[in-house]
Design an enzyme around this catalytic site. Structure first.
Site, mmCIF file in Angstrom:
data_model
loop_
_atom_site.group_PDB
_atom_site.id
_atom_site.type_symbol
_atom_site.label_atom_id
_atom_site.label_comp_id
_atom_site.label_asym_id
_atom_site.label_seq_id
_atom_site.Cartn_x
_atom_site.Cartn_y
_atom_site.Cartn_z
ATOM 1 N N ARG A 97 5.201 -0.358 -5.214
ATOM 2 C CA ARG A 97 5.759 0.983 -5.049
ATOM 3 C C ARG A 97 4.647 2.000 -5.255
ATOM 4 N NH1 ARG A 97 9.301 -0.860 -2.681
ATOM 5 N NH2 ARG A 97 11.543 -0.830 -3.076
ATOM 6 N N GLU A 105 5.604 8.906 -0.254
ATOM 7 C CA GLU A 105 5.817 8.366 1.092
ATOM 8 C C GLU A 105 7.118 8.822 1.741
ATOM 9 O OE1 GLU A 105 5.854 4.115 0.072
ATOM 10 O OE2 GLU A 105 7.945 4.069 0.723
ATOM 11 N N HIS A 159 4.776 1.194 4.596
ATOM 12 C CA HIS A 159 5.849 0.370 4.010
ATOM 13 C C HIS A 159 6.342 -0.668 5.021
ATOM 14 C CE1 HIS A 159 8.650 0.676 0.352
ATOM 15 N NE2 HIS A 159 8.795 -0.532 0.866
HETATM 16 P P1 NAI Z 1 11.136 -9.708 -8.674
HETATM 17 O O1 NAI Z 1 12.211 -9.014 -9.431
HETATM 18 O O2 NAI Z 1 11.363 -11.095 -8.187
HETATM 19 O O3 NAI Z 1 9.798 -9.729 -9.544
HETATM 20 C C1 NAI Z 1 9.285 -8.640 -10.240
HETATM 21 C C2 NAI Z 1 8.420 -9.191 -11.362
HETATM 22 O O4 NAI Z 1 7.757 -8.087 -11.976
HETATM 23 C C3 NAI Z 1 9.223 -9.927 -12.449
HETATM 24 O O5 NAI Z 1 8.657 -11.194 -12.713
HETATM 25 C C4 NAI Z 1 9.109 -8.980 -13.645
HETATM 26 O O6 NAI Z 1 9.110 -9.687 -14.895
HETATM 27 C C5 NAI Z 1 7.759 -8.338 -13.370
HETATM 28 N N1 NAI Z 1 7.548 -7.122 -14.137
HETATM 29 C C6 NAI Z 1 8.461 -6.262 -14.665
HETATM 30 N N2 NAI Z 1 7.836 -5.314 -15.367
HETATM 31 C C7 NAI Z 1 6.500 -5.570 -15.291
HETATM 32 C C8 NAI Z 1 5.345 -4.966 -15.820
HETATM 33 N N3 NAI Z 1 5.450 -3.901 -16.625
HETATM 34 N N4 NAI Z 1 4.152 -5.495 -15.530
HETATM 35 C C9 NAI Z 1 4.036 -6.597 -14.761
HETATM 36 N N5 NAI Z 1 5.104 -7.236 -14.232
HETATM 37 C C10 NAI Z 1 6.320 -6.721 -14.494
HETATM 38 O O7 NAI Z 1 10.767 -8.730 -7.478
HETATM 39 P P2 NAI Z 1 10.023 -9.071 -6.126
HETATM 40 O O8 NAI Z 1 11.010 -9.458 -5.090
HETATM 41 O O9 NAI Z 1 8.877 -9.972 -6.401
HETATM 42 O O10 NAI Z 1 9.486 -7.607 -5.719
HETATM 43 C C11 NAI Z 1 8.547 -6.905 -6.506
HETATM 44 C C12 NAI Z 1 8.484 -5.463 -6.032
HETATM 45 O O11 NAI Z 1 7.937 -5.413 -4.721
HETATM 46 C C13 NAI Z 1 9.858 -4.776 -5.891
HETATM 47 O O12 NAI Z 1 10.315 -4.242 -7.117
HETATM 48 C C14 NAI Z 1 9.588 -3.701 -4.884
HETATM 49 O O13 NAI Z 1 9.204 -2.524 -5.577
HETATM 50 C C15 NAI Z 1 8.389 -4.230 -4.087
HETATM 51 N N6 NAI Z 1 8.747 -4.546 -2.702
HETATM 52 C C16 NAI Z 1 8.000 -3.996 -1.690
HETATM 53 C C17 NAI Z 1 8.304 -4.266 -0.362
HETATM 54 C C18 NAI Z 1 7.478 -3.728 0.761
HETATM 55 O O14 NAI Z 1 7.890 -3.822 1.933
HETATM 56 N N7 NAI Z 1 6.311 -3.157 0.510
HETATM 57 C C19 NAI Z 1 9.471 -5.083 -0.017
HETATM 58 C C20 NAI Z 1 10.155 -5.671 -1.147
HETATM 59 C C21 NAI Z 1 9.795 -5.386 -2.437
#
Ligand code: NAI
Length: 339
Positions: free
Chosen positions: A241, A270, A302
Site C-alpha cells: 500500500r 494514488e 496498482h
Molecule cells: P495476508 O493477510 O495474507 O498477509 C499479511 C501479512 O502481513 C501477515 O502475515 C501479517 O502477519 C503481516 N503483517 C502484519 N503487520 C505487519 C507488520 N507490522 N510488519 C510486517 N508484517 C506484518 O495478506 P496478503 O494477501 O499477503 O496481502 C498483503 C497486502 O498486499 C494487502 O494487505 C494489500 O495491502 C496488498 N495487496 C496489494 C495488491 C496489489 O495489486 N498491489 C493486491 C492485493 C493485496
C-alpha cells in the site's frame, strides 16, 4: 397471482470495462440486477445506491463514516470489497451499521510475480533498453545490473503474497530474510529463509519488498530513519500500500543515491490518479511528478493483481460473499473492527 420477487440489486462503484466483463459473465449463475458506476463512491454520489441492496467497491473507494451513514439510511446492509486490503473502510464506524466483506486472496502469485517483474525490470534496466533499441541505440552504457543469485532479499510481511514471493526469490537462489510479527517458522524451514527483526532486515537486504497490510503500525514504515539504516544502493519494491512509504523521504534517498531504485505499484495519493487516463491534463501532484522523473523508478498503477485468473477469482468470491449474505450463511470473508 403473487408477483415474482425481483432479484436483489447490486450497485458497483469504480468499475472499468474489464470488471463488467467478468462480473457479467459470472452473474449468469446468480441473476442479480447490477448497476455499474464508473466513479469512486463519495458522500456526494452515494445517492446512486439509493435502491441497492448491496454496494460493491474497490481499493480506492473511501468508505467513510459519512458514506456509511448514507448507505445504512438507504437500507444497504452489505458493502462487498473487490479487494483484499480494507484500510479504505472506517471499520470502527461501520460496526453494527453495515457489514463489510472482502476477497481475502484472489491470486497471491499474481502479485508476487508482478513484484518480481518490477525487481527484474529495474535491475536489468529493461525499461531503458526497450526504448534504446527502438531508437537503434545498441549501446550498453548505464544498463549494468547485478546477479540476483546470492544477493539478500528482505520480505516484510509473509502472508499469502509474501510467501509466494519468497518461493520465487528462493528460485533465484537468493538469501531471503523476512520480518512478520506472526512468523511462520515451519514455512521458513521448508522454503529456506530466516526471520529476523525489522532493523536487521533493513540493514542487510539488497532488495526490500513490502508485502504487509497498511495499519497504524505500518504507516510510513519506510521513512528517512529506515532508509538511513539500509545498504547504499538498496532496491525498494512496494506492491503493498502506498502509505507504507513516506514518499518525500524516498525521494531524498533516491536523490542521494542511498536508494538505488524503487518499484512502486502503489502510491500514497494514488486514489486521485490510478486507474484513470489523465494523459491530456497537467499532473498537479508535485511528489508524483518528481518520482516520475527518476530513470531508476518504475511506477505501475496498482496493477499487480491484474491477471485474468485474479479477476475471475475476485468476481467469483465477491458474488459468493453476496450470495452467502442473502442465504443467511456465516460470512466467512467478513472484516470486523478489532481494537
Ligand atoms: P495476508 O493477510 O495474507 O498477509 C499479511 C501479512 O502481513 C501477515 O502475515 C501479517 O502477519 C503481516 N503483517 C502484519 N503487520 C505487519 C507488520 N507490522 N510488519 C510486517 N508484517 C506484518 O495478506 P496478503 O494477501 O499477503 O496481502 C498483503 C497486502 O498486499 C494487502 O494487505 C494489500 O495491502 C496488498 N495487496 C496489494 C495488491 C496489489 O495489486 N498491489 C493486491 C492485493 C493485496
Amino acid at each position: 397471482m403473487a408477483e415474482a420477487k425481483s432479484k436483489p440489486l447490486i450497485a458497483f462503484f469504480d468499475t472499468k470495462p474489464y470488471d463488467r466483463e467478468v462480473f457479467n459473465q459470472l452473474n449468469d449463475d446468480y441473476g442479480y440486477q447490477i448497476k455499474y458506476f464508473q466513479y469512486h463512491i463519495t458522500p456526494d454520489n452515494c445517492i446512486l445506491a439509493k435502491d441497492a441492496d448491496v454496494v460493491v467497491v474497490f481499493v480506492n473507494d473511501i468508505i467513510s463514516s459519512d458514506v456509511i451513514d448514507q448507505l445504512a439510511g438507504f437500507g444497504v446492509k452489505l458493502v462487498a470489497l473487490r479487494c483484499s486490503g480494507f484500510n479504505n473502510v472506517d471499520l470502527k464506524y461501520a460496526k453494527g451499521k453495515i457489514q463489510i466483506v472482502r476477497v481475502p486472496a484472489y491470486s497471491p502469485n499474481a502479485i508476487a510475480e508482478h513484484t518480481v517483474a518490477l525487481m527484474m525490470t529495474l535491475n536489468r534496466k529493461i525499461h531503458r533498453a526497450y526504448f534504446r533499441t527502438r531508437d537503434a541505440n545498441f549501446t550498453l552504457n548505464g544498463l549494468m545490473g547485478f546477479t540476483m543469485q546470492g544477493k539478500t532479499a528482505g520480505v516484510i510481511g509473509t502472508g499469502k503474497i509474501g510467501k509466494a514471493l519468497v518461493r520465487i526469490l528462493r528460485g533465484f537462489d537468493m538469501k531471503v530474510l523476512a520480518y512478520d510479527p506472526y512468523p511462520d517458522e515451519k514455512h521458513a524451514k521448508e522454503v529456506g529463509y530466516s526471520y529476523v527483526d525489522l532493523d536487521s532486515l533493513m540493514q542487510q537486504s539488497d532488495v526490500i519488498s513490502l508485502n504487509c497490510p497498511l495499519t497504524r503500525e505500518t504507516k510510513w514504515l519506510i521513512d528517512k530513519d529506515a532508509i538511513g539504516m539500509m545498504k547504499k544502493g538498496v532496491m525498494i519494491i512496494n506492491t503493498g500500500r502506498g502509505k507504507l512509504i513516506r514518499t518525500t523521504d524516498l525521494i531524498v534517498g533516491l536523490k542521494s543515491g542511498k536508494v538505488g531504485s524503487a518499484g512502486l505499484d502503489v502510491y500514497e495519493e494514488e486514489s486521485e490518479f490510478f486507474f484513470e487516463d489523465l494523459s491530456d491534463r497537467v499532473l498537479f501532484d508535485d511528489t508524483l511528478a518528481r518520482l516520475l522523473t527518476f530513470n531508476n523508478v518504475i511506477i505501475t498503477s496498482h496493477q499487480a493483481f491484474f491477471t485474468r485468473e485474479a479477476l475471475m477469482n475476485i468476481a467469483g468470491v465477491t458474488l459468493g460473499n453476496i450470495q452467502d449474505f442473502f442465504d443467511g450463511k456465516k460470512l466467512v470473508n467478513e472484516v470486523v473492527f478489532s481494537e
